[in-house]
Design a protein around this motif. Structure first.
Motif, PDB file in Angstrom:
ATOM      1  N   UNK A 116       0.813  -1.218   0.000  1.00  0.00           N
ATOM      2  CA  UNK A 116       0.000   0.000   0.000  1.00  0.00           C
ATOM      3  C   UNK A 116       0.846   1.268   0.000  1.00  0.00           C
ATOM      4  N   UNK A 117       2.122   1.150   0.328  1.00  0.00           N
ATOM      5  CA  UNK A 117       3.035   2.294   0.287  1.00  0.00           C
ATOM      6  C   UNK A 117       3.823   2.372  -1.016  1.00  0.00           C
ATOM      7  N   UNK A 118       3.484   1.507  -1.978  1.00  0.00           N
ATOM      8  CA  UNK A 118       4.163   1.519  -3.263  1.00  0.00           C
ATOM      9  C   UNK A 118       5.504   0.821  -3.270  1.00  0.00           C
ATOM     10  N   UNK A 119       5.818   0.084  -2.220  1.00  0.00           N
ATOM     11  CA  UNK A 119       7.096  -0.627  -2.151  1.00  0.00           C
ATOM     12  C   UNK A 119       6.945  -1.999  -2.792  1.00  0.00           C
ATOM     13  N   UNK A 120       7.816  -2.295  -3.739  1.00  0.00           N
ATOM     14  CA  UNK A 120       7.734  -3.572  -4.439  1.00  0.00           C
ATOM     15  C   UNK A 120       8.636  -4.593  -3.765  1.00  0.00           C
ATOM     16  N   UNK A 121       8.199  -5.837  -3.770  1.00  0.00           N
ATOM     17  CA  UNK A 121       8.965  -6.896  -3.140  1.00  0.00           C
ATOM     18  C   UNK A 121       9.786  -7.676  -4.144  1.00  0.00           C
ATOM     19  N   UNK A 122       9.880  -8.973  -3.914  1.00  0.00           N
ATOM     20  CA  UNK A 122      10.645  -9.840  -4.809  1.00  0.00           C
ATOM     21  C   UNK A 122      10.088  -9.747  -6.221  1.00  0.00           C
ATOM     22  N   UNK A 123      10.958  -9.763  -7.206  1.00  0.00           N
ATOM     23  CA  UNK A 123      10.526  -9.828  -8.600  1.00  0.00           C
ATOM     24  C   UNK A 123      11.166 -11.032  -9.271  1.00  0.00           C
ATOM     25  N   UNK A 124      10.439 -11.592 -10.240  1.00  0.00           N
ATOM     26  CA  UNK A 124      10.938 -12.699 -11.036  1.00  0.00           C
ATOM     27  C   UNK A 124      10.698 -12.399 -12.502  1.00  0.00           C
ATOM     28  N   UNK A 125      11.556 -12.945 -13.359  1.00  0.00           N
ATOM     29  CA  UNK A 125      11.479 -12.675 -14.790  1.00  0.00           C
ATOM     30  C   UNK A 125      10.887 -13.859 -15.546  1.00  0.00           C
ATOM     31  N   UNK A 126      10.212 -13.543 -16.637  1.00  0.00           N
ATOM     32  CA  UNK A 126       9.702 -14.544 -17.550  1.00  0.00           C
ATOM     33  C   UNK A 126       9.766 -14.023 -18.967  1.00  0.00           C
ATOM     34  N   UNK A 127       9.381 -14.850 -19.920  1.00  0.00           N
ATOM     35  CA  UNK A 127       9.410 -14.426 -21.315  1.00  0.00           C
ATOM     36  C   UNK A 127       8.394 -15.231 -22.113  1.00  0.00           C
ATOM     37  N   UNK A 128       8.003 -14.689 -23.259  1.00  0.00           N
ATOM     38  CA  UNK A 128       7.145 -15.392 -24.203  1.00  0.00           C
ATOM     39  C   UNK A 128       7.361 -14.772 -25.572  1.00  0.00           C
ATOM     40  N   UNK A 129       7.019 -15.508 -26.606  1.00  0.00           N
ATOM     41  CA  UNK A 129       7.109 -14.995 -27.967  1.00  0.00           C
ATOM     42  C   UNK A 129       5.738 -14.988 -28.608  1.00  0.00           C
ATOM     43  N   UNK A 130       5.439 -13.941 -29.351  1.00  0.00           N
ATOM     44  CA  UNK A 130       4.194 -13.910 -30.100  1.00  0.00           C
ATOM     45  C   UNK A 130       4.418 -14.517 -31.480  1.00  0.00           C
ATOM     46  N   UNK A 131       3.440 -15.264 -32.003  1.00  0.00           N
ATOM     47  CA  UNK A 131       3.609 -15.861 -33.331  1.00  0.00           C
ATOM     48  C   UNK A 131       3.586 -14.793 -34.416  1.00  0.00           C
ATOM     49  N   UNK A 132       4.332 -15.054 -35.499  1.00  0.00           N
ATOM     50  CA  UNK A 132       4.374 -14.135 -36.628  1.00  0.00           C
ATOM     51  C   UNK A 132       4.330 -14.881 -37.943  1.00  0.00           C
ATOM     52  N   UNK A 133       4.110 -14.159 -39.000  1.00  0.00           N
ATOM     53  CA  UNK A 133       4.073 -14.771 -40.329  1.00  0.00           C
ATOM     54  C   UNK A 133       5.452 -15.286 -40.723  1.00  0.00           C
ATOM     55  N   UNK A 134       5.452 -16.360 -41.514  1.00  0.00           N
ATOM     56  CA  UNK A 134       6.688 -16.928 -42.052  1.00  0.00           C
ATOM     57  C   UNK A 134       7.638 -17.401 -40.964  1.00  0.00           C
ATOM     58  N   UNK A 135       7.077 -17.769 -39.830  1.00  0.00           N
ATOM     59  CA  UNK A 135       7.893 -18.306 -38.741  1.00  0.00           C
ATOM     60  C   UNK A 135       7.409 -19.706 -38.393  1.00  0.00           C
ATOM     61  N   UNK A 136       8.314 -20.625 -38.112  1.00  0.00           N
ATOM     62  CA  UNK A 136       7.879 -21.964 -37.696  1.00  0.00           C
ATOM     63  C   UNK A 136       7.184 -21.914 -36.341  1.00  0.00           C
ATOM     64  N   UNK A 137       6.350 -22.899 -36.081  1.00  0.00           N
ATOM     65  CA  UNK A 137       5.645 -23.021 -34.815  1.00  0.00           C
ATOM     66  C   UNK A 137       5.985 -24.378 -34.208  1.00  0.00           C
ATOM     67  N   UNK A 138       6.299 -24.390 -32.934  1.00  0.00           N
ATOM     68  CA  UNK A 138       6.510 -25.664 -32.254  1.00  0.00           C
ATOM     69  C   UNK A 138       5.831 -25.612 -30.889  1.00  0.00           C
ATOM     70  N   UNK A 139       5.347 -26.766 -30.444  1.00  0.00           N
ATOM     71  CA  UNK A 139       4.756 -26.832 -29.111  1.00  0.00           C
ATOM     72  C   UNK A 139       4.827 -28.257 -28.586  1.00  0.00           C
ATOM     73  N   UNK A 140       4.670 -28.385 -27.281  1.00  0.00           N
ATOM     74  CA  UNK A 140       4.621 -29.691 -26.622  1.00  0.00           C
ATOM     75  C   UNK A 140       3.240 -29.862 -26.007  1.00  0.00           C
TER      76      UNK A 140
END
Length: 506
Positions: A116-140
């Protein structure tokens, strides 16, 4: 910057987001202080499309979700968004939809919670890619996590099949149901039929069948104790659907339990608690503002994924000889599936089905899945699937492939009207994967109504084999943007390819 501050603000404001307070962007990753919020369950993204995504995390106390987003890996120049507040009513989980993203981009995000005082705690990073034209797609894809009492085994390195999936560097991960086993207690030790002993990390919340909301939530928190699971979720977007074990084995709406392990016998009450926990812990883009699990996730010009819900709208499990129709999808969902698949302009239409079509899955003397095990014309739940398949043919749907889990072994089935009792459909493939961290069984009997043929199958060495035996299975798919060829493989605990097939688009 490759993304627009204005676009993201306009889109994210739908979920109550706004610009973060000054100084939030300077928060360092992995900061842990006892007087500020920690992130005990990691971070995740989900339901990524060319222009949108959902990001998620869980705090250990009340706070407001804060997300920093960048498309070039530099958080000192990230766009900062303040998302929704969370408290105990949501088990301190929060998600933020992002829109206005650019196709074909890799995005990095950093998540934390501010007080409530605007103080941020632990942070963690992540990532993702958006699909685009002429790009291969893979998934599990796979299903069945922490079933039959097989949880996080420190001797094995935890849920290591998740690492095998992660090592393929997929664009996303489709979990085809049984994300948890709410009805399967996890004990410190489990004796296996081959004489070995399986050891588990244990928590109080998984020691009995889940009945309370806290116990259902505890199952998801348990899985997220595993570093392999957290690492995959941070780096690979999730598409999640549910089946029975998110609530309890083989349930259907209106069922009254006779299982003495339960004090609450009304399945509808248990399912409501289970669904709340599911939606809190597995982020997804809710359809039309509703908490509806069946949905379409558009993954660019090569692929649309249609996630089914074969649990919520089904009728009571029938006897095999039931001749008349019995609901599996329900009329509204079946019509939605036909309409949306027929309208799809993607090369491939993946039908993410949480149960197989042609395999017999019994519930005692009743039928749990689609197939009734009887030759001849459709009966029971087969009526609804027959209508869907015939509508696909009538509307000239091409390149639909069904992916499923549930039966705890892997298989590739080819369905063809020339072998079938019901013939008003075009041939198609069904690929079965799983389990990913549960007991292995199989194979199941095959029903001839829709003309399936077992092209490949790999099952347990003995019933309820532990993950340590290596017979844990996931599917891997890649789509070539030049040819449109859909290459699917089935792999084991170590990522070894057991079977592969190139399917050329019509």
């Amino acid at each position: 910057m490759k993304l627009s501050r204005r676009q993201l603000l306009a889109a994210s404001s739908v979920a109550g987001a706004s610009l973060a307070l000054p100084g939030v962007a300077s928060a360092a990753p992995n900061l842990v202080r006892p007087d500020r919020a920690a992130l005990p369950s990691g971070v995740a993204s989900a339901d990524v499309t060319p222009n949108s995504a959902v990001v998620w995390s869980r705090s250990d106390r009340p706070g407001r979700l804060v997300v920093q987003l960048t498309s070039h890996g530099r958080f000192d120049k990230a766009i900062c968004l303040r998302g929704p507040k969370t408290d105990a009513a949501e088990d301190f989980t929060a998600r933020l939809p992002l829109r206005g993203l650019r196709p074909g981009q890799r995005y990095d995000y950093r998540i934390g919670f501010e007080d409530e005082n605007g103080r941020i705690g632990q942070t963690l990073d992540g990532s993702f890619g958006t699909p685009g034209r002429n790009r291969p797609v893979s998934f599990v894809f796979t299903g069945d996590t922490a079933g039959q009492g097989y949880g996080i085994n420190p001797d094995l390195g935890g849920m290591v099949a998740y690492k095998a999936m992660h090592d393929t560097r997929p664009d996303f991960f489709l979990h085809s149901g049984d994300n948890i086993y709410a009805d399967g207690p996890i004990q410190a030790e489990l004796k296996v039929a081959d004489g070995t002993v399986w050891r588990n990390v244990v928590t109080e919340e998984v020691a009995k069948v889940a009945e309370t909301l806290a116990e259902y939530r505890g199952r998801y928190k348990y899985n997220l104790l595993d570093g392999n699971v957290r690492s995959l979720y941070a780096d690979v977007p999730l598409i999640a659907q549910w089946d029975d074990h998110e609530t309890l084995n083989n349930w259907y709406p209106g069922e009254i339990l006779t299982d003495d392990r339960y004090t609450e016998r009304r399945v509808d009450v248990l399912a409501a608690r289970a669904k709340k926990a599911f939606l809190e812990y597995l982020p997804m883009e809710h359809a039309a503002g509703r908490d509806r699990i069946y949905r379409k996730v558009s993954y660019g010009p090569l692929l649309d994924v249609f996630c089914l819900d074969m649990r919520t709208y089904r009728g009571a499990n029938p006897v095999p000889s039931t001749a008349g129709p019995v609901a599996m999808l329900g009329a509204e969902q079946a019509a939605w599936l036909v309409r949306e698949v027929a309208a799809s302009r993607a090369t491939w239409k993946v039908i993410a089905s949480d149960m197989p079509l042609g395999l017999l899955v019994p519930d005692g003397n009743l039928i749990e899945a689609v197939a009734n095990g009887l030759p001849g014309a459709p009966g029971g739940r087969e009526h609804e699937i027959a209508w869907v398949l015939s509508q696909f043919k009538k509307r000239k749907v091409r390149n639909a492939i069904w992916l499923t889990a549930d039966v705890h072994y892997c298989a590739a089935h080819h369905y063809d009207p020339s072998r079938a009792a019901f013939t008003d459909f075009d041939s198609f493939w069904e690929i079965v994967a799983g389990p990913i961290n549960a007991g292995t069984f199989g194979p199941n009997a095959l029903d001839s109504t829709f003309g399936p043929e077992v092209v490949f199958s790999k099952a347990a060495d003995f019933a309820n084999q532990s993950p340590a035996g290596g017979n844990q299975f996931f599917g891997h798919t890649s789509i070539d943007p030049r040819t449109g060829v859909f290459t699917v493989s089935l792999r084991n605990l170590f990522g070894k390819v057991l079977w592969t097939k190139d399917i050329t688009p019509a």
